[in-house]
Write an enzyme that holds these catalytic residues in place. Structure first.
Site, PDB file in Angstrom:
ATOM      1  N   SER A 118       4.968  16.344 -31.116  1.00  0.00           N
ATOM      2  CA  SER A 118       3.586  16.554 -30.704  1.00  0.00           C
ATOM      3  C   SER A 118       2.783  15.260 -30.902  1.00  0.00           C
ATOM      4  O   SER A 118       3.128  14.236 -30.334  1.00  0.00           O
ATOM      5  CB  SER A 118       2.998  17.737 -31.476  1.00  0.00           C
ATOM      6  N   MET A 119       1.723  15.273 -31.689  1.00  0.00           N
ATOM      7  CA  MET A 119       0.992  14.034 -31.945  1.00  0.00           C
ATOM      8  C   MET A 119       1.933  12.945 -32.440  1.00  0.00           C
ATOM      9  O   MET A 119       1.780  11.762 -32.108  1.00  0.00           O
ATOM     10  CB  MET A 119      -0.117  14.259 -32.974  1.00  0.00           C
TER      11      MET A 119
END
Length: 247
Positions: free
Chosen positions: A87-88
């Site tokens: 994700s991030m």
């Protein structure tokens, strides 16, 4: 301290650097360290604002965060490395790899999990929501244990890091022409509300090296359902790093 080493590694071990998701901490990757040590030196990043660093202010700009992480990795000894980010963490791994490549110190592979291509944008404003709104997003993605969501004290400690990380990733932008020389392997869930398969495919535009896309069943945290297969992808990348010619 930015880097966590949960298990000792062999002197000649290749390196695996793990980048947590928004609101995540280094300990998320403790099982990965247990799986691959001592043949790999597994380093997991601990961002400011959580766990033992919770009194430090979060870094709310992804580019600045990548600058700081790159500084930490440049201080290490030189050995073949693989980056894994979810994700991030996938976007941060890419930006860190790009910075390190400017100094000829980049990884051999970036494994980007659960994130659309860097220059693919969406209008997202989770970081502007109230606390209840952020909790609702966490529940939607099913990325946090139900027990944590129900524990008000733990939640109060976690929310500042979550908000800061969401601000960092939701305000992040990447030039369409930015590429890395290393290979990129992309892992995605076919039901991820944050990333379509087409958006995951767009990572191809950001590498001059080999590209691979693997689609799993599941949502944003598909990797918890397919742990063995995800570990297999990491193992393959580490094997390639071991066989890479010395620089």
């Amino acid at each position: 301290m930015w880097l966590r080493r949960y298990h000792p590694a062999d002197a000649d071990a290749v390196r695996l650097v793990c980048f947590p998701h928004a609101g995540g901490s280094a300990s998320f990757y403790h099982p990965v360290s247990a799986r691959f040590a001592p043949a790999a030196e597994v380093l997991s990043l601990q961002y400011p604002g959580r766990q033992d660093r919770r009194k430090e202010p979060c870094v709310e700009d992804l580019g600045r965060l990548a600058d700081l992480v790159a500084e930490q990795l440049l201080a290490l000894d030189d050995r073949p490395s693989v980056f894994f980010g979810h994700s991030m963490g996938a976007a941060l791994a890419f930006e860190t790899a790009w910075r390190l490549e400017q100094k000829d110190a980049g990884p051999l592979t970036v494994i980007a999990s659960g994130r659309r291509g860097p220059s693919t944008t969406r209008a997202e404003e989770v970081h502007l929501r109230d606390d209840d709104g952020i909790v609702a997003e966490m529940k939607r993605l099913n990325g946090t244990a139900a027990g944590v969501l129900g524990d008000e004290e733990i939640l109060r400690m976690a929310l500042p890091a979550l908000r800061g990380d969401y601000r960092a990733i939701e305000t992040y932008s990447c030039p369409p022409e930015r590429t890395v020389r290393c290979g990129i392997t992309v892992l995605t869930g076919d039901g991820d509300p944050l990333t379509t398969v087409e958006e995951a495919e767009s990572w191809r535009e950001h590498t001059e090296g080999p590209f691979r896309l693997r689609v799993f069943t599941g949502g944003h945290f598909f990797l918890t359902q397919h742990l063995s297969a995800v570990n297999g992808e990491i193992a393959d990348a580490l094997d390639l790093a071991r066989s890479a010619p010395a620089s």
